[in-house]
Design a protein around this motif. Structure first.
Motif, PDB file in Angstrom:
ATOM      1  N   LEU A 142      18.332  70.711  68.675  1.00  0.00           N
ATOM      2  CA  LEU A 142      18.440  72.078  69.138  1.00  0.00           C
ATOM      3  C   LEU A 142      19.682  72.555  68.454  1.00  0.00           C
ATOM      4  CD1 LEU A 142      17.166  74.314  70.743  1.00  0.00           C
ATOM      5  CD2 LEU A 142      18.961  73.754  72.451  1.00  0.00           C
ATOM      6  N   GLY A 145      19.554  72.993  64.539  1.00  0.00           N
ATOM      7  CA  GLY A 145      18.828  74.009  63.912  1.00  0.00           C
ATOM      8  C   GLY A 145      17.246  73.803  64.356  1.00  0.00           C
ATOM      9  N   GLY A 146      17.100  73.185  65.327  1.00  0.00           N
ATOM     10  CA  GLY A 146      15.478  73.231  65.917  1.00  0.00           C
ATOM     11  C   GLY A 146      15.165  74.488  66.274  1.00  0.00           C
ATOM     12  N   GLY A 147      13.980  74.673  66.407  1.00  0.00           N
ATOM     13  CA  GLY A 147      13.269  76.065  66.713  1.00  0.00           C
ATOM     14  C   GLY A 147      12.754  76.212  68.181  1.00  0.00           C
ATOM     15  N   TRP A 148      11.929  76.951  68.500  1.00  0.00           N
ATOM     16  CA  TRP A 148      11.511  77.143  69.699  1.00  0.00           C
ATOM     17  C   TRP A 148      10.642  76.199  70.564  1.00  0.00           C
ATOM     18  CZ3 TRP A 148      14.406  80.425  72.550  1.00  0.00           C
ATOM     19  CH2 TRP A 148      14.923  81.623  72.016  1.00  0.00           C
ATOM     20  N   ARG A 149       9.983  75.362  69.596  1.00  0.00           N
ATOM     21  CA  ARG A 149       9.153  74.264  70.023  1.00  0.00           C
ATOM     22  C   ARG A 149      10.312  73.100  70.806  1.00  0.00           C
ATOM     23  NH1 ARG A 149       4.231  72.917  66.037  1.00  0.00           N
ATOM     24  NH2 ARG A 149       3.274  74.853  66.346  1.00  0.00           N
ATOM     25  N   CYS A 151      13.446  74.041  71.656  1.00  0.00           N
ATOM     26  CA  CYS A 151      13.822  74.735  72.885  1.00  0.00           C
ATOM     27  C   CYS A 151      13.061  74.215  74.064  1.00  0.00           C
ATOM     28  CB  CYS A 151      13.962  76.363  72.818  1.00  0.00           C
ATOM     29  SG  CYS A 151      14.515  77.051  74.160  1.00  0.00           S
ATOM     30  N   SER A 196      25.088  76.064  61.989  1.00  0.00           N
ATOM     31  CA  SER A 196      24.038  76.246  62.880  1.00  0.00           C
ATOM     32  C   SER A 196      23.886  77.780  63.131  1.00  0.00           C
ATOM     33  CB  SER A 196      24.288  75.600  64.050  1.00  0.00           C
ATOM     34  OG  SER A 196      25.738  75.998  64.810  1.00  0.00           O
ATOM     35  N   ALA A 199      22.085  81.225  66.970  1.00  0.00           N
ATOM     36  CA  ALA A 199      20.738  80.816  67.489  1.00  0.00           C
ATOM     37  C   ALA A 199      20.807  79.545  68.362  1.00  0.00           C
ATOM     38  CB  ALA A 199      19.650  80.597  66.555  1.00  0.00           C
ATOM     39  N   ARG A 203      19.123  79.550  72.292  1.00  0.00           N
ATOM     40  CA  ARG A 203      17.973  78.812  72.547  1.00  0.00           C
ATOM     41  C   ARG A 203      18.250  77.767  73.901  1.00  0.00           C
ATOM     42  NH1 ARG A 203      15.894  78.067  66.529  1.00  0.00           N
ATOM     43  NH2 ARG A 203      14.999  80.007  66.067  1.00  0.00           N
TER      44      ARG A 203
END
Length: 463
Positions: A142, A145-149, A151, A196, A199, A203
């Motif tokens: 997370l 730089g991980g996205g909403w998946r 999250c 980062s 975001a 999240r």
């Protein structure tokens, strides 16, 4: 690399070594009873006393349905979780520093006596540690730089953590500290991981909020079951020292581990700062918060903060990251592991004695089997004590259970020539009406009374 498999294999070997030797104790007896009782009885149990362990009991049920109740069957999930945790510690150490750091951290984790203690127990604490490692790995995804998946996955891991044990959500503040701990090499004014942005914080907050919502029903039920943790007391400083003793198994090992951990902090602060930002809050903050909260409302127990030990193992592994010109210290970390193994060996052996748990239910069952006669009765005081001692049930099948007998108690008791009372030592004698009726009935007398661990067997005979 195949070296990544060394820590989990080592943990698996340590966990399986002597796994059947220690007797089940009362908490494990409850796990066995819940895993095999009919669904309607299980729901009543979860609604009255043990909702916080409900998910763990549900996970055990298919295993027990296929293979039955035994030390290997009931304890195997914890052993496998111990190995999974060691693997996760290794991978996190590799990700944040280097493979050698991860290997040393994973092996150190596998050697710690407190890990073996709960890795060989039919309770949820080893699984909680494994999920804590998973949640921490997803946290790294997370903040990097991980996205909403990611999250969603991270929030799901926190929800799973809470459903396995509510107090394990004390990991969340340590994760917040990791997210907000400003790297010295970052140009971000918000104190986040390099490059980062903001975001990950949003999240992270969304994931935590979702996890709280998912765990809220369990928390509401648990509020009404506070009597289940009435045994907890306000801890003093010596209780924290006791936790350190359980981690190391001896004061000599505690001193060695403390020195090694401090060295790991120093090394990580100099050269492995990413590891420090993850491991130090993980190892320290939940324990400190649990201790502080317990000054008002007791929630502290060493097994409840077992999930912090992987963070400490990462600090131990950090010593393998020291860079010395010429490689003169390349064998320092392996030598430290060998010395650690030697220091904890007496504790590891002691943990594998038949009577190493708080209760020796196997010995109690053996005593009953040797002395009972067909037609004898049994009385559990208090009534729920049947759950706490009934895992070795073969001797109990011979006895006529009058614990839940309907009608006047003495009318049921007078039909029996001998009655075995199973109870904690004296704790419930004064307040239990059935016990008092037996003690004051001129037709009954106490023939024998024996304490086995934390259980008293009292034989009443009818004159």
């Amino acid at each position: 690399m195949y070296w990544r498999g060394v820590p989990p294999l080592a943990a698996l070997g340590v966990g399986l070594a002597g796994v059947t030797v220690p007797s089940f104790w009362r908490d494990e007896s409850v796990s066995a009873a819940a895993a095999r009782m009919p669904w309607d009885r299980l729901w009543r149990l979860l609604g009255s006393m043990d909702a916080v362990h409900g998910l763990y009991y549900l996970l055990l049920r298919p295993l027990v349905a296929v293979f039955g109740v035994g030390e290997v069957v009931l304890r195997l999930p914890s052993v496998l979780a111990m190995a999974a945790t060691a693997y996760g510690v290794c991978r996190i150490g590799e990700r944040l520093a280097a493979l050698r750091v991860g290997i040393v951290a994973g092996l150190a984790y596998a050697l710690l006596p407190i890990v073996s203690r709960y890795g060989q127990e039919a309770r949820s604490y080893a699984l909680v540690s494994a999920v804590a490692v998973l949640a921490t790995w997803l946290l790294l995804d997370l903040v990097e730089g991980g996205g909403w998946r990611v999250c969603l996955a991270y929030g799901g891991s926190l929800a799973l953590l809470g459903w396995l044990h509510l107090y394990a959500l004390l990991l969340v503040p340590s994760h917040l500290a990791t997210v907000l701990w400003r790297p010295s090499d970052s140009g971000s004014a918000r104190g986040l991981w390099p490059g980062s942005g903001s975001a990950p914080v949003r999240r992270w907050a969304v994931a935590v909020a979702g996890a709280v919502v998912a765990v809220l029903p369990l928390a509401l039920v648990a509020v009404h079951e506070q009597r289940q943790v009435a045994w907890l007391r306000t801890p003093g400083v010596m209780r924290l020292a006791g936790f350190a003793y359980r981690v190391g198994g001896s004061w000599v090992a505690v001193v060695f581990l403390g020195g090694l951990g401090l060295a790991g902090v120093v090394v990580a602060a100099r050269s492995e700062r990413a590891l420090l930002r993850v491991a130090l809050p993980w190892a320290v903050l939940p324990v400190a918060l649990s201790f502080a909260i317990s000054q008002v409302h007791p929630v502290y127990s060493p097994r409840y903060v077992l999930f912090c030990v992987p963070g400490f193992a990462l600090l131990l592994g950090a010593v393998a990251g020291v860079a010395v010109p010429g490689g003169r210290w390349r064998w320092a970390a392996p030598a430290a592991l060998v010395l650690l193994a030697v220091l904890v060996l007496p504790a590891q052996v002691a943990l594998r004695r038949p009577d190493s748990r708080p209760d020796n239910l196997r010995a109690m069952a053996g005593t009953l089997a040797a002395q009972e006669r067909p037609g004898d009765g049994v009385l559990f005081v208090p009534r729920p004590f049947r759950l706490f001692v009934g895992v070795y049930e073969a001797p109990l099948r011979v006895l006529h259970d009058i614990t839940y007998a309907r009608g006047p108690f003495l009318r049921q008791a007078d039909r029996l020539r001998r009655i075995w009372m199973v109870s904690p030592p004296h704790r419930h004698w004064a307040g239990d009406r059935r016990c008092q009726e037996l003690l004051h009935d001129p037709l009954f007398r106490v023939a024998t009374s024996e304490t086995i661990g934390r259980i008293r067997l009292t034989l009443f005979t009818h004159t």
